[in-house]
Write an enzyme that holds these catalytic residues in place. Structure first.
Site, short mmCIF file in Angstrom:
data_model
loop_
_atom_site.label_atom_id
_atom_site.label_comp_id
_atom_site.label_asym_id
_atom_site.label_seq_id
_atom_site.Cartn_x
_atom_site.Cartn_y
_atom_site.Cartn_z
N ASN A 1 0.83 -1.21 0.00
CA ASN A 1 0.00 0.00 0.00
C ASN A 1 0.86 1.25 0.00
O ASN A 1 1.90 1.32 0.65
CB ASN A 1 -1.06 0.01 1.12
CG ASN A 1 -0.52 -0.31 2.50
OD1 ASN A 1 0.51 -0.95 2.63
ND2 ASN A 1 -1.22 0.13 3.52
N GLU B 1 0.33 5.13 0.66
CA GLU B 1 -0.61 6.13 1.19
C GLU B 1 -0.18 7.55 0.79
O GLU B 1 0.87 7.76 0.21
CB GLU B 1 -0.71 5.96 2.71
CG GLU B 1 -1.31 4.60 3.06
CD GLU B 1 -1.57 4.41 4.54
OE1 GLU B 1 -1.08 5.20 5.37
OE2 GLU B 1 -2.30 3.44 4.85
N CYS C 1 -4.17 0.57 -2.54
CA CYS C 1 -4.00 -0.69 -1.82
C CYS C 1 -2.90 -1.54 -2.45
O CYS C 1 -2.62 -1.46 -3.66
CB CYS C 1 -5.28 -1.51 -1.84
SG CYS C 1 -6.65 -0.80 -0.93
N GLU D 1 -2.90 -4.72 -3.18
CA GLU D 1 -3.35 -5.64 -4.23
C GLU D 1 -3.35 -4.96 -5.59
O GLU D 1 -2.90 -5.52 -6.58
CB GLU D 1 -4.77 -6.13 -3.93
CG GLU D 1 -4.89 -6.99 -2.68
CD GLU D 1 -5.22 -6.19 -1.44
OE1 GLU D 1 -4.72 -5.04 -1.32
OE2 GLU D 1 -5.96 -6.69 -0.59
N CYS E 1 -10.23 -5.33 -0.14
CA CYS E 1 -11.35 -4.38 -0.11
C CYS E 1 -12.18 -4.52 -1.39
O CYS E 1 -11.74 -5.17 -2.35
CB CYS E 1 -10.83 -2.95 0.05
SG CYS E 1 -10.19 -2.22 -1.47
N CYS F 1 -10.46 -3.51 -4.68
CA CYS F 1 -9.44 -4.47 -5.12
C CYS F 1 -10.10 -5.73 -5.67
O CYS F 1 -9.59 -6.34 -6.62
CB CYS F 1 -8.50 -4.82 -3.98
SG CYS F 1 -7.38 -3.44 -3.59
#
Ligand code: THU
Length: 165
Positions: free
Chosen positions: A62, A64, A73, A75, A112, A115
């Site tokens: 990830n 940010e 994210c 993934e 999530c 993703c």
């Protein structure tokens, strides 16, 4: 009228040692990736490792941002790296893990919703399932043969009548 029921199937392993050597290696790659995540805001470090059919493994974690919604994210970073660097090469599996210095993660984290949709795109693009291997810092491992277990009734390129390959 008729009622429609959709079922999802998962395999649960007691710990990573029960996985095949290839899957253990992919989890290890995801762990190494989680350690390098850029997550100063959530302190929730997620790592993903994608296995390609040509034998390559690509990592993602990830990323940010001070403008919170801009972050991405693990993934998607991993899957998009595969799409960018090896277009046309099928993705066979993705391992995902997470760690935090705030609390201990003793169960698998699941992708999530965004993703799930991104992974579904690549199953559709390459006409084949992508196996998911999910694990926390310790504990049980959740494996599924396809993102369909996590995202049934998908919206795909078919709905737009677009050919992706
Ligand atoms: N995150 C992921 O990287 N993957 C997931 O599947 C869930 C959430 C990241 C996004 C954000 O950087 C942090 O974890 C906390 O939500």
């Amino acid at each position: 009228m008729k009622r429609i029921q959709i079922t999802s199937e998962f395999t649960e392993f007691e710990n990573v040692n029960e996985l095949s050597p290839d899957d253990q290696k992919l989890v290890e790659e995801a762990r190494l990736s989680a350690n390098k995540a850029y997550a100063p805001y959530s302190r929730f470090q997620v790592g993903a490792a994608v296995a390609l059919e040509n034998g390559k493994i690509l990592r993602g974690n990830n990323q940010e941002n001070a403008s919170y919604p801009i972050g991405l994210c693990a993934e998607r970073v991993a899957i998009f790296a595969a799409g960018a660097n090896f277009p046309g090469v099928k993705i066979s599996a993705i391992a995902v893990t997470a760690s935090s210095d705030q609390f201990h993660i003793d169960k698998p984290i699941t992708p999530c919703g965004a993703c799930r949709q991104a992974i579904a795109e690549y199953e559709h693009r390459y006409h084949g399932p992508i196996r998911l291997i999910l694990v926390g810092e310790t504990g049980k491992v959740l494996v599924s043969d396809s993102i369909r277990s996590f995202l049934p009734y998908q919206f795909t390129a078919d709905d737009l009548q677009v050919k992706t390959s």
